[in-house]
Scaffold this motif. Structure first.
Motif, PDB file in Angstrom:
ATOM      1  N   LEU A  24      39.461  33.979  44.003  1.00 10.31           N
ATOM      2  CA  LEU A  24      40.880  33.702  44.186  1.00 10.31           C
ATOM      3  C   LEU A  24      41.689  34.297  43.037  1.00 10.31           C
ATOM      4  N   PHE A  27      41.722  38.007  43.585  1.00  5.61           N
ATOM      5  CA  PHE A  27      42.641  38.269  44.688  1.00  5.61           C
ATOM      6  C   PHE A  27      44.076  38.190  44.185  1.00  5.61           C
ATOM      7  N   ASN A  72      40.464  44.957  46.910  1.00  7.51           N
ATOM      8  CA  ASN A  72      39.772  43.752  47.381  1.00  7.51           C
ATOM      9  C   ASN A  72      38.378  44.071  47.888  1.00  7.51           C
ATOM     10  N   PHE A 132      44.915  35.313  51.704  1.00  8.82           N
ATOM     11  CA  PHE A 132      43.634  35.084  51.025  1.00  8.82           C
ATOM     12  C   PHE A 132      42.625  34.432  51.955  1.00  8.82           C
TER      13      PHE A 132
END
Length: 142
Positions: A24, A27, A72, A132
């Motif tokens: 996270l 991201f 990503n 996400f």
């Protein structure tokens, strides 16, 4: 259990894994770079070229989503082993859905009297959590 219930359970279990929090954060870093790219392109196209704010948001999205996919795939989710074409299609699908959230928020904020650039900044942030979860659970599911 319904698909929505199963997804909610997966998200709940996922919050207990430290690796997910690291992802996270990664991201978020990728998203921050995409955010800056998005805002810079939006400003250049909207103010510099005089393109309507909705068109400028779509162009900014296309540029930022390309950068975000690469980062990503290679860094956040380390999903290089997956088929890039399938991942790109899924990433784009999730991103388009997040773009719809972004555009709705943008339209509401601008219609409410907010300036176009600040409204775009807030709208992108509103769409981030959806983005996400969609990419974690579907695009780069490991």
């Amino acid at each position: 259990m319904t698909p929505a219930g199963e997804t909610a359970r997966r998200i709940g279990r996922g919050t207990l894994k430290p690796g997910n929090w690291i992802q996270l954060m990664q991201f978020g870093v990728v998203g921050a770079s995409g955010y800056l790219i998005n805002l810079a392109v939006f400003a250049a196209v909207n103010k510099g070229l005089g393109v309507h704010y909705i068109g400028a948001a779509i162009i900014a999205f296309a540029v930022a989503v390309t950068s975000n996919f690469w980062w990503n795939r290679h860094w956040t989710f380390d999903a290089k082993q997956g088929h890039a074409g399938f991942q790109a299609a899924r990433f784009f699908t999730v991103s388009v859905l997040a773009l719809i959230v972004n555009l709705v928020a943008l339209k509401l904020l601008v219609s409410g009297g907010m300036g176009e650039l600040p409204a775009q900044a807030i709208s992108v942030a509103i769409a981030m959590p959806f983005n996400f979860v969609g990419n974690k659970l579907w695009t780069f599911d490991d």
